[in-house]
Design a protein around this motif. Structure first.
Motif, PDB file in Angstrom:
ATOM      1  N   LEU A 213       0.830  -1.201   0.000  1.00  0.00           N
ATOM      2  CA  LEU A 213       0.000   0.000   0.000  1.00  0.00           C
ATOM      3  C   LEU A 213       0.864   1.251   0.000  1.00  0.00           C
ATOM      4  N   SER A 214       0.346   2.302  -0.628  1.00  0.00           N
ATOM      5  CA  SER A 214       0.985   3.619  -0.560  1.00  0.00           C
ATOM      6  C   SER A 214       0.035   4.651   0.033  1.00  0.00           C
ATOM      7  N   TYR A 305     -14.243  12.128  -0.748  1.00  0.00           N
ATOM      8  CA  TYR A 305     -14.169  12.405  -2.177  1.00  0.00           C
ATOM      9  C   TYR A 305     -13.703  11.171  -2.949  1.00  0.00           C
ATOM     10  N   ILE A 306     -12.664  10.511  -2.424  1.00  0.00           N
ATOM     11  CA  ILE A 306     -12.124   9.329  -3.109  1.00  0.00           C
ATOM     12  C   ILE A 306     -13.150   8.206  -3.137  1.00  0.00           C
ATOM     13  N   MET A 307     -13.885   8.033  -2.032  1.00  0.00           N
ATOM     14  CA  MET A 307     -14.895   6.971  -1.987  1.00  0.00           C
ATOM     15  C   MET A 307     -16.012   7.225  -2.990  1.00  0.00           C
ATOM     16  N   ILE A 308     -16.435   8.483  -3.112  1.00  0.00           N
ATOM     17  CA  ILE A 308     -17.475   8.819  -4.095  1.00  0.00           C
ATOM     18  C   ILE A 308     -16.954   8.591  -5.507  1.00  0.00           C
ATOM     19  N   TRP A 309     -15.720   9.003  -5.731  1.00  0.00           N
ATOM     20  CA  TRP A 309     -15.115   8.863  -7.064  1.00  0.00           C
ATOM     21  C   TRP A 309     -15.047   7.393  -7.484  1.00  0.00           C
ATOM     22  N   ILE A 310     -14.573   6.528  -6.593  1.00  0.00           N
ATOM     23  CA  ILE A 310     -14.448   5.115  -6.929  1.00  0.00           C
ATOM     24  C   ILE A 310     -15.815   4.444  -6.997  1.00  0.00           C
ATOM     25  N   SER A 311     -16.714   4.822  -6.076  1.00  0.00           N
ATOM     26  CA  SER A 311     -18.048   4.217  -6.067  1.00  0.00           C
ATOM     27  C   SER A 311     -18.838   4.556  -7.332  1.00  0.00           C
ATOM     28  N   SER A 312     -18.501   5.671  -7.968  1.00  0.00           N
ATOM     29  CA  SER A 312     -19.235   6.083  -9.172  1.00  0.00           C
ATOM     30  C   SER A 312     -19.053   5.107 -10.324  1.00  0.00           C
ATOM     31  N   LEU A 315     -18.654  -0.493  -9.074  1.00  0.00           N
ATOM     32  CA  LEU A 315     -17.909  -1.747  -8.955  1.00  0.00           C
ATOM     33  C   LEU A 315     -18.444  -2.574  -7.797  1.00  0.00           C
ATOM     34  N   PRO A 316     -18.232  -3.892  -7.801  1.00  0.00           N
ATOM     35  CA  PRO A 316     -18.589  -4.715  -6.637  1.00  0.00           C
ATOM     36  C   PRO A 316     -17.806  -4.255  -5.411  1.00  0.00           C
ATOM     37  N   PHE A 317     -18.336  -4.539  -4.227  1.00  0.00           N
ATOM     38  CA  PHE A 317     -17.719  -4.047  -2.982  1.00  0.00           C
ATOM     39  C   PHE A 317     -16.269  -4.502  -2.860  1.00  0.00           C
ATOM     40  N   HIS A 318     -15.991  -5.764  -3.226  1.00  0.00           N
ATOM     41  CA  HIS A 318     -14.625  -6.263  -3.051  1.00  0.00           C
ATOM     42  C   HIS A 318     -13.653  -5.566  -4.002  1.00  0.00           C
ATOM     43  N   ARG A 319     -14.152  -5.116  -5.172  1.00  0.00           N
ATOM     44  CA  ARG A 319     -13.303  -4.375  -6.090  1.00  0.00           C
ATOM     45  C   ARG A 319     -13.016  -2.968  -5.561  1.00  0.00           C
ATOM     46  N   ILE A 320     -14.019  -2.364  -4.932  1.00  0.00           N
ATOM     47  CA  ILE A 320     -13.819  -1.037  -4.317  1.00  0.00           C
ATOM     48  C   ILE A 320     -12.811  -1.136  -3.178  1.00  0.00           C
ATOM     49  N   LEU A 321     -12.990  -2.155  -2.340  1.00  0.00           N
ATOM     50  CA  LEU A 321     -12.092  -2.356  -1.199  1.00  0.00           C
ATOM     51  C   LEU A 321     -10.676  -2.676  -1.658  1.00  0.00           C
ATOM     52  N   ASN A 322     -10.556  -3.226  -2.863  1.00  0.00           N
ATOM     53  CA  ASN A 322      -9.255  -3.633  -3.382  1.00  0.00           C
ATOM     54  C   ASN A 322      -8.421  -2.455  -3.885  1.00  0.00           C
ATOM     55  N   GLN A 323      -9.065  -1.300  -4.107  1.00  0.00           N
ATOM     56  CA  GLN A 323      -8.323  -0.120  -4.564  1.00  0.00           C
ATOM     57  C   GLN A 323      -7.340   0.330  -3.493  1.00  0.00           C
ATOM     58  N   ASP A 324      -6.147   0.752  -3.915  1.00  0.00           N
ATOM     59  CA  ASP A 324      -5.083   1.123  -2.984  1.00  0.00           C
ATOM     60  C   ASP A 324      -5.543   2.164  -1.960  1.00  0.00           C
ATOM     61  N   VAL A 325      -6.165   3.248  -2.437  1.00  0.00           N
ATOM     62  CA  VAL A 325      -6.537   4.330  -1.517  1.00  0.00           C
ATOM     63  C   VAL A 325      -7.613   3.898  -0.534  1.00  0.00           C
ATOM     64  N   ILE A 326      -8.557   3.056  -0.987  1.00  0.00           N
ATOM     65  CA  ILE A 326      -9.615   2.582  -0.090  1.00  0.00           C
ATOM     66  C   ILE A 326      -9.052   1.577   0.899  1.00  0.00           C
ATOM     67  N   ALA A 327      -8.235   0.627   0.405  1.00  0.00           N
ATOM     68  CA  ALA A 327      -7.606  -0.357   1.297  1.00  0.00           C
ATOM     69  C   ALA A 327      -6.735   0.338   2.334  1.00  0.00           C
ATOM     70  N   SER A 328      -6.077   1.425   1.929  1.00  0.00           N
ATOM     71  CA  SER A 328      -5.222   2.172   2.855  1.00  0.00           C
ATOM     72  C   SER A 328      -6.039   2.804   3.973  1.00  0.00           C
ATOM     73  N   GLU A 329      -7.181   3.395   3.616  1.00  0.00           N
ATOM     74  CA  GLU A 329      -8.041   3.996   4.641  1.00  0.00           C
ATOM     75  C   GLU A 329      -8.588   2.935   5.590  1.00  0.00           C
ATOM     76  N   ALA A 330      -8.911   1.749   5.032  1.00  0.00           N
ATOM     77  CA  ALA A 330      -9.401   0.650   5.871  1.00  0.00           C
ATOM     78  C   ALA A 330      -8.316   0.200   6.848  1.00  0.00           C
ATOM     79  N   VAL A 331      -7.083   0.102   6.355  1.00  0.00           N
ATOM     80  CA  VAL A 331      -5.963  -0.305   7.220  1.00  0.00           C
ATOM     81  C   VAL A 331      -5.716   0.748   8.294  1.00  0.00           C
ATOM     82  N   LYS A 332      -5.779   2.030   7.930  1.00  0.00           N
ATOM     83  CA  LYS A 332      -5.614   3.099   8.921  1.00  0.00           C
ATOM     84  C   LYS A 332      -6.636   2.968  10.040  1.00  0.00           C
TER      85      LYS A 332
END
Length: 370
Positions: A213-214, A305-312, A315-332
């Motif tokens: 993750l970055s 903002y990032i969540m709205i952008w990706i959710s637009s 994509l399926p939930f697991h694909r959204i969660l798989n995005q680097d920025v979303i996975a990073s926020e989840a890990v935080k």
């Protein structure tokens, strides 16, 4: 280089301020633009102008006509209105006279923020009294440590992981000592805070390594590389620093609450160490739910903002969660919450141990005196 980052003076005096004294609607230009756009099947913002009186610098007092558009080179386009104070960029000819090419690049916001900060500080001082004043000092130390020490050192090429660990530990110790003083309660809170933050950091480090993750988008990474002038910038280390800083406040709060509660119980009632630990755990359980929610909601709000952008993209939930920025926020959120959970037993056990030990010592002294 480090000295430059730490002690470089502010450049605010170079900024040219102006005040909008008049709005000029250009209906002809607007209609031509709209007519042209209708042919190309495109839309645009209506064009108008403003008269701006310059408030500082070599051209103070002069009035110039500028396009009424803020940041026309970015997506953050907006109009100004009469009475607004703005920051402008001035182009000069060889004789020092203003020429075409000058533009408004932002609205002045910092003055309002300063007022808000003053209100915040006054409310803390009035309602919190001496504790409030100590809190203000702690906030000032934290702000200085982050803005003038941590960030400059990271930009200068120091390892973000090492820098953030030392800054977080140092900030937590100083803040707790200032707020609560030098005593057993503060010591217990420091141990609990450092333990919880370290656990959150270890979990974050493992997740960063395993998930690669970055925590940033490609555009954000490019901007940081450009600013830091370092193509080998440690983005994972920067993400690790964000996890520690995000968890520090909540962990410090819960550790002090538990240590203070156990201290009060120990002074008012004779209880065994096990009973004190249970009492501390009960206090921690009550705080845990709200604090975990605080961390998760804070990170979610920051990434809205990032969540709205990706959710637009639907994509399926697991694909959204798989995005680097979303996975990073989840890990935080999860790393900080897990560190917070571990803070409860750490603080409860250590607090009970040192308070009971102190009480037994006092009892022995009393018997010797008698």
């Amino acid at each position: 280089m480090v000295f430059h980052f730490l002690f470089n003076s502010s450049q605010d005096n170079l900024e040219i301020h102006g005040k909008i004294i008049k709005e000029i609607n250009n209906n002809n230009t607007s209609s031509k633009l709209n007519e042209k756009d209708s042919k190309n099947k495109k839309t645009t913002l209506s064009r108008n102008y403003v008269m701006v009186k310059i408030l500082n610098g070599d051209h103070k007092g002069e009035t110039i006509k500028l396009d009424n558009l803020v940041n026309d080179k970015t997506s953050h386009q907006s109009f100004t209105k009469k009475g607004d104070e703005v920051l402008i960029n001035i182009s000069e000819d060889k004789n020092g006279h203003i020429k075409s090419g000058s533009y408004i690049y932002d609205v002045v916001r910092y003055k309002f923020i300063y007022v808000l900060v003053i209100v915040f500080v006054l409310l803390i001082a009035l309602i919190g009294g001496m504790k409030g004043i100590k809190s203000i000092i702690g906030i000032a130390i934290t702000g200085f440590a982050v803005l003038k020490i941590m960030l400059p050192l990271i930009m200068a090429g120091f390892d973000p992981i090492v820098v953030s660990v030392f800054i977080c530990i140092g900030v937590s110790i100083l803040n707790l000592l200032i707020i609560s003083g030098k005593n057993k309660k503060t010591l217990a809170a420091i141990v609990g805070t450092c333990g919880g933050v370290i656990i959150a950091g270890v979990i974050a480090a493992v997740c960063i390594s395993a998930l690669r993750l970055s925590g940033l988008t490609d555009e954000e990474e490019q901007n940081i590389i450009y600013i830091a002038q370092n193509v080998n910038f440690n983005f994972s280390g920067l993400f690790f620093a964000g996890v520690l800083m995000g968890a520090l406040g909540a962990v410090m709060d819960i550790s002090m609450s538990i240590a203070s509660s156990i201290n009060e119980i120990n002074q008012q009632k004779e209880m065994s160490m096990v009973d004190l630990i249970k009492s501390g755990m009960n206090v921690g359980k009550d705080i845990m739910g709200t604090m975990a929610n605080t961390l998760i909601l804070a990170y979610a709000g920051g990434a809205m903002y990032i969540m709205i952008w990706i959710s637009s993209y639907d994509l399926p939930f697991h694909r959204i969660l798989n995005q680097d920025v979303i996975a990073s926020e989840a890990v935080k959120s999860l790393a900080g919450s897990i560190g917070l959970i571990f803070t409860i037993p750490l603080t409860a056990i250590f607090s009970s141990f040192i308070f009971k030990r102190e009480k037994k010592y006092d009892q022995k002294v009393d018997k010797i005196i008698e």
